[in-house]
Design a protein around this motif. Structure first.
Motif, PDB file in Angstrom:
ATOM      1  N   THR A   1      80.880   9.471 -15.231  1.00 55.24           N
ATOM      2  CA  THR A   1      81.429  10.819 -15.180  1.00 55.24           C
ATOM      3  C   THR A   1      82.661  10.963 -16.052  1.00 55.24           C
ATOM      4  O   THR A   1      83.351   9.975 -16.363  1.00 55.24           O
ATOM      5  CB  THR A   1      81.825  11.204 -13.739  1.00 55.24           C
ATOM      6  N   TYR A   2      82.917  12.206 -16.467  1.00 51.56           N
ATOM      7  CA  TYR A   2      84.197  12.621 -17.036  1.00 51.56           C
ATOM      8  C   TYR A   2      84.825  13.584 -16.036  1.00 51.56           C
ATOM      9  O   TYR A   2      84.184  14.532 -15.593  1.00 51.56           O
ATOM     10  CB  TYR A   2      84.006  13.320 -18.384  1.00 51.56           C
ATOM     11  N   ASN A   3      86.081  13.334 -15.679  1.00 47.66           N
ATOM     12  CA  ASN A   3      86.721  14.100 -14.618  1.00 47.66           C
ATOM     13  C   ASN A   3      87.958  14.829 -15.128  1.00 47.66           C
ATOM     14  O   ASN A   3      88.723  14.286 -15.932  1.00 47.66           O
ATOM     15  CB  ASN A   3      87.125  13.178 -13.464  1.00 47.66           C
ATOM     16  N   HIS A   4      88.143  16.044 -14.642  1.00 45.33           N
ATOM     17  CA  HIS A   4      89.341  16.832 -14.938  1.00 45.33           C
ATOM     18  C   HIS A   4      89.869  17.377 -13.611  1.00 45.33           C
ATOM     19  O   HIS A   4      89.128  18.020 -12.858  1.00 45.33           O
ATOM     20  CB  HIS A   4      89.025  17.993 -15.883  1.00 45.33           C
ATOM     21  N   SER A   5      91.133  17.104 -13.310  1.00 49.52           N
ATOM     22  CA  SER A   5      91.692  17.544 -12.037  1.00 49.52           C
ATOM     23  C   SER A   5      93.050  18.204 -12.240  1.00 49.52           C
ATOM     24  O   SER A   5      93.760  17.938 -13.221  1.00 49.52           O
ATOM     25  CB  SER A   5      91.831  16.365 -11.068  1.00 49.52           C
TER      26      SER A   5
ATOM     27  N   LEU B   1      88.983  19.747  -8.775  1.00 46.72           N
ATOM     28  CA  LEU B   1      88.365  18.690  -9.589  1.00 46.72           C
ATOM     29  C   LEU B   1      87.043  19.192 -10.161  1.00 46.72           C
ATOM     30  O   LEU B   1      86.233  19.781  -9.445  1.00 46.72           O
ATOM     31  CB  LEU B   1      88.129  17.445  -8.735  1.00 46.72           C
TER      32      LEU B   1
ATOM     33  N   ARG C   1      83.797  17.559 -12.292  1.00 50.37           N
ATOM     34  CA  ARG C   1      83.210  16.277 -12.679  1.00 50.37           C
ATOM     35  C   ARG C   1      81.952  16.532 -13.508  1.00 50.37           C
ATOM     36  O   ARG C   1      81.047  17.245 -13.077  1.00 50.37           O
ATOM     37  CB  ARG C   1      82.895  15.452 -11.431  1.00 50.37           C
TER      38      ARG C   1
ATOM     39  N   TYR D   1      78.649  14.859 -15.554  1.00 53.76           N
ATOM     40  CA  TYR D   1      77.753  13.706 -15.644  1.00 53.76           C
ATOM     41  C   TYR D   1      77.002  13.785 -16.988  1.00 53.76           C
ATOM     42  O   TYR D   1      75.961  14.446 -17.078  1.00 53.76           O
ATOM     43  CB  TYR D   1      76.750  13.710 -14.498  1.00 53.76           C
TER      44      TYR D   1
ATOM     45  N   GLN E   1      76.903  18.973 -13.070  1.00 50.14           N
ATOM     46  CA  GLN E   1      78.338  19.222 -12.939  1.00 50.14           C
ATOM     47  C   GLN E   1      78.666  19.438 -11.463  1.00 50.14           C
ATOM     48  O   GLN E   1      77.925  20.091 -10.747  1.00 50.14           O
ATOM     49  CB  GLN E   1      78.766  20.462 -13.733  1.00 50.14           C
TER      50      GLN E   1
ATOM     51  N   TRP F   1      81.908  20.545  -8.677  1.00 48.92           N
ATOM     52  CA  TRP F   1      83.219  21.190  -8.521  1.00 48.92           C
ATOM     53  C   TRP F   1      83.716  20.901  -7.115  1.00 48.92           C
ATOM     54  O   TRP F   1      82.982  21.094  -6.135  1.00 48.92           O
ATOM     55  CB  TRP F   1      83.108  22.702  -8.727  1.00 48.92           C
TER      56      TRP F   1
ATOM     57  N   SER G   1      82.929  20.932  -1.721  1.00 50.93           N
ATOM     58  CA  SER G   1      82.328  20.416  -2.948  1.00 50.93           C
ATOM     59  C   SER G   1      81.017  21.140  -3.232  1.00 50.93           C
ATOM     60  O   SER G   1      80.223  21.395  -2.313  1.00 50.93           O
ATOM     61  CB  SER G   1      82.076  18.904  -2.824  1.00 50.93           C
TER      62      SER G   1
ATOM     63  N   SER H   1      77.714  21.405  -6.307  1.00 58.31           N
ATOM     64  CA  SER H   1      77.059  20.751  -7.434  1.00 58.31           C
ATOM     65  C   SER H   1      75.858  21.577  -7.873  1.00 58.31           C
ATOM     66  O   SER H   1      75.218  22.243  -7.049  1.00 58.31           O
ATOM     67  CB  SER H   1      76.607  19.337  -7.035  1.00 58.31           C
TER      68      SER H   1
END
Length: 218
Positions: free
Chosen positions: A7-11, A33, A35, A37, A55, A57, A88, A90
């Motif tokens: 994953t690439y994560n941005h928070s 957050l 995330r 994939y 993705q 959230w 969460s 998805s």
């Protein structure tokens, strides 16, 4: 893809703390957050994979309270309580090949957690003080669309709930007078669920963890 869990994560998070009644402190916090994939494609109702990638959230918010109490001239305790809520979502679904069943929103859930703790300190010198921490917590996670299954894999009408609880004990004792401490931690937890099908994932379990070691503070 071969790396479907990468994953690439941005928070983004924010926290506040301010005085509350009777010399206590109140803390508030929130976090968001996203995330990505990059190697996990979405599953379609047919069971095939789309070109679109997964993705997730997530958002969470929490409130905490703590207050110190004097026990004797050289000892005290800090009592604390925390309440947290999470959500969460998805875009990924689930296709069960054994039952030929498609479930949209399979990974969507909301959860709550309540934790209570106390931290005892014995001694007025931080480099020589002994400490003991006690904590208990209870949590609930509710999946919006993940249907429960019996032990054989048959789908039932309810959605999946996870109930968890646990406790921890942590102690610290100085060794000598140079900032060296002997530390130990014991943690135990239990999770129970109305999901009984566990061929691919464990929903009901007990855990016990312990740690013993040294730390140096300067």
């Amino acid at each position: 893809g071969g790396d479907t869990l990468n994953t690439y994560n941005h928070s983004l998070s924010a926290a506040w703390e301010f005085p509350f009644f009777a010399e206590s402190m109140l803390s508030l916090g929130t976090m968001g957050l996203v995330r990505f994939y990059p190697d996990q494609r979405l599953v379609e109702i047919s069971g095939n994979y789309a070109s679109t990638k997964r993705q997730d959230w997530s958002a969470s918010a929490g409130a905490g309270w703590r207050k110190p109490f004097g026990l004797t001239e050289r000892s005290g305790v800090v009592a604390s309580a925390n309440l947290d809520f999470g959500l969460s979502r998805s875009n990924q679904a689930h296709f069960d090949t054994n039952e030929s069943k498609f479930i949209e929103g399979y990974y969507d859930y909301r959860d709550w957690k309540l934790s209570l703790g106390s931290h005892f300190v014995f001694g007025s010198n931080p480099r020589r003080a002994k400490s003991l921490g006690l904590a208990v917590w209870s949590g609930l996670r509710q999946y919006d669309s993940r249907l429960i299954q019996d032990a054989g894999g048959k789908y039932l009408g309810e959605t999946t709930d996870l109930e968890s609880m646990g406790f921890s004990i942590a102690g610290s004792m100085p060794v000598g007078e140079k900032g060296l401490f002997l530390k130990s931690v014991i943690q135990a937890a239990q999770q129970d669920s109305n999901m009984k099908y566990e061929a691919n994932y464990k929903y009901n379990f007990d855990t016990l963890n312990y740690l013993l070691g040294f730390s140096y503070e300067f």
